[in-house]
Motif scaffolding. Structure first.
Motif, PDB file in Angstrom:
ATOM      1  N   MET A  39       0.839  -1.184   0.000  1.00 33.57           N
ATOM      2  CA  MET A  39       0.000   0.000   0.000  1.00 33.57           C
ATOM      3  C   MET A  39       0.879   1.242   0.000  1.00 33.57           C
ATOM      4  N   GLU A  40       0.378   2.259  -0.605  1.00 37.35           N
ATOM      5  CA  GLU A  40       1.079   3.539  -0.619  1.00 37.35           C
ATOM      6  C   GLU A  40       0.111   4.654  -0.287  1.00 37.35           C
ATOM      7  N   THR A  41       0.624   5.644   0.440  1.00 40.11           N
ATOM      8  CA  THR A  41      -0.204   6.826   0.663  1.00 40.11           C
ATOM      9  C   THR A  41      -0.310   7.592  -0.646  1.00 40.11           C
ATOM     10  N   ARG A  42      -1.338   8.385  -0.762  1.00 36.54           N
ATOM     11  CA  ARG A  42      -1.518   9.187  -1.973  1.00 36.54           C
ATOM     12  C   ARG A  42      -0.480  10.293  -2.028  1.00 36.54           C
ATOM     13  N   PHE A  43      -0.237  10.911  -0.873  1.00 30.72           N
ATOM     14  CA  PHE A  43       0.801  11.926  -0.752  1.00 30.72           C
ATOM     15  C   PHE A  43       1.023  12.200   0.724  1.00 30.72           C
ATOM     16  N   ASN A  44       2.113  12.867   1.032  1.00 30.64           N
ATOM     17  CA  ASN A  44       2.453  13.217   2.407  1.00 30.64           C
ATOM     18  C   ASN A  44       1.816  14.569   2.715  1.00 30.64           C
ATOM     19  N   TYR A  45       0.726  14.539   3.486  1.00 27.41           N
ATOM     20  CA  TYR A  45       0.010  15.781   3.754  1.00 27.41           C
ATOM     21  C   TYR A  45       0.839  16.762   4.577  1.00 27.41           C
ATOM     22  N   VAL A  46       1.747  16.260   5.406  1.00 23.26           N
ATOM     23  CA  VAL A  46       2.577  17.147   6.226  1.00 23.26           C
ATOM     24  C   VAL A  46       3.509  17.962   5.333  1.00 23.26           C
ATOM     25  N   GLU A  47       4.108  17.308   4.356  1.00 23.38           N
ATOM     26  CA  GLU A  47       4.973  18.026   3.415  1.00 23.38           C
ATOM     27  C   GLU A  47       4.161  18.969   2.531  1.00 23.38           C
ATOM     28  N   ALA A  48       2.999  18.532   2.111  1.00 18.30           N
ATOM     29  CA  ALA A  48       2.170  19.333   1.210  1.00 18.30           C
ATOM     30  C   ALA A  48       1.585  20.554   1.899  1.00 18.30           C
ATOM     31  N   SER A  49       1.273  20.411   3.200  1.00 19.03           N
ATOM     32  CA  SER A  49       0.610  21.502   3.917  1.00 19.03           C
ATOM     33  C   SER A  49       0.969  21.469   5.402  1.00 19.03           C
ATOM     34  N   PRO A  50       2.164  21.934   5.760  1.00 19.31           N
ATOM     35  CA  PRO A  50       2.574  21.908   7.166  1.00 19.31           C
ATOM     36  C   PRO A  50       1.592  22.654   8.080  1.00 19.31           C
ATOM     37  N   GLY A  51       0.942  23.663   7.549  1.00 20.66           N
ATOM     38  CA  GLY A  51      -0.026  24.416   8.349  1.00 20.66           C
ATOM     39  C   GLY A  51      -1.220  23.581   8.769  1.00 20.66           C
ATOM     40  N   ALA A  52      -1.591  22.612   7.929  1.00 15.56           N
ATOM     41  CA  ALA A  52      -2.703  21.725   8.286  1.00 15.56           C
ATOM     42  C   ALA A  52      -2.341  20.915   9.527  1.00 15.56           C
ATOM     43  N   LEU A  53      -1.133  20.376   9.552  1.00 14.38           N
ATOM     44  CA  LEU A  53      -0.691  19.622  10.725  1.00 14.38           C
ATOM     45  C   LEU A  53      -0.664  20.524  11.953  1.00 14.38           C
TER      46      LEU A  53
END
Length: 147
Positions: free
Chosen positions: A1-15
């Motif tokens: 399985m693979e994640t679609r993308f790394n949300y932390v890298e894509a949007s650090p503000g979301a984290l």
């Protein structure tokens, strides 16, 4: 399985936004074990394997029993939860599925029999936060055991 993308890298503000919510809950006085039960139950409803895995492990580390973790999705039929936990689990289900029937007044009153307004809000924030985490994890393809 693979994640679609790394949300932390894509949007650090979301984290950072999500961590602020977690910080509020941690300083609200909400019992940590109860918070884990909320997280597990909402994650079960939402089908978030990543969060179920994470929060069952956290609950065990806090001393939660295997029996209570295994029976959480059938808490109504299991005698191992307090009246307060039962009310909070029912509220967790109602808020997670809020479009179905909202939060009935009778449920609000059952929860409020065990908590004051401040703790009620901490519980609501905990439910909302785990629902947001579930939606992030599912939408980005996170899965148990991923690094």
């Amino acid at each position: 399985m693979e994640t679609r993308f790394n949300y932390v890298e894509a949007s650090p503000g979301a984290l950072q936004t999500m961590l602020k919510l977690e910080g509020f809950i941690q300083t609200s006085g909400l019992d940590a074990k109860l918070n884990e039960l909320i997280k597990i139950r909402a994650s079960q409803i939402n089908g978030c394997a990543f969060c179920i895995n994470m929060h069952t492990q956290a609950a065990r580390e806090m001393g939660e029993t295997e029996q209570r973790i295994y029976l959480l999705n059938a808490w109504r039929e299991a005698p191992f939860y307090s009246d307060k936990e039962r009310a909070v689990l029912e509220l967790t289900e109602a808020v997670t599925r809020i479009s179905e029937q909202g939060v009935p007044q009778e449920l609000y009153e059952r929860v409020r029999a065990h908590v004051d307004e401040a703790e009620y809000m901490a519980i609501i924030m905990a439910i909302n936060t785990i629902n947001a985490w579930n939606r992030i994890a599912i939408s980005t393809g996170m899965f148990p055991g991923q690094k």
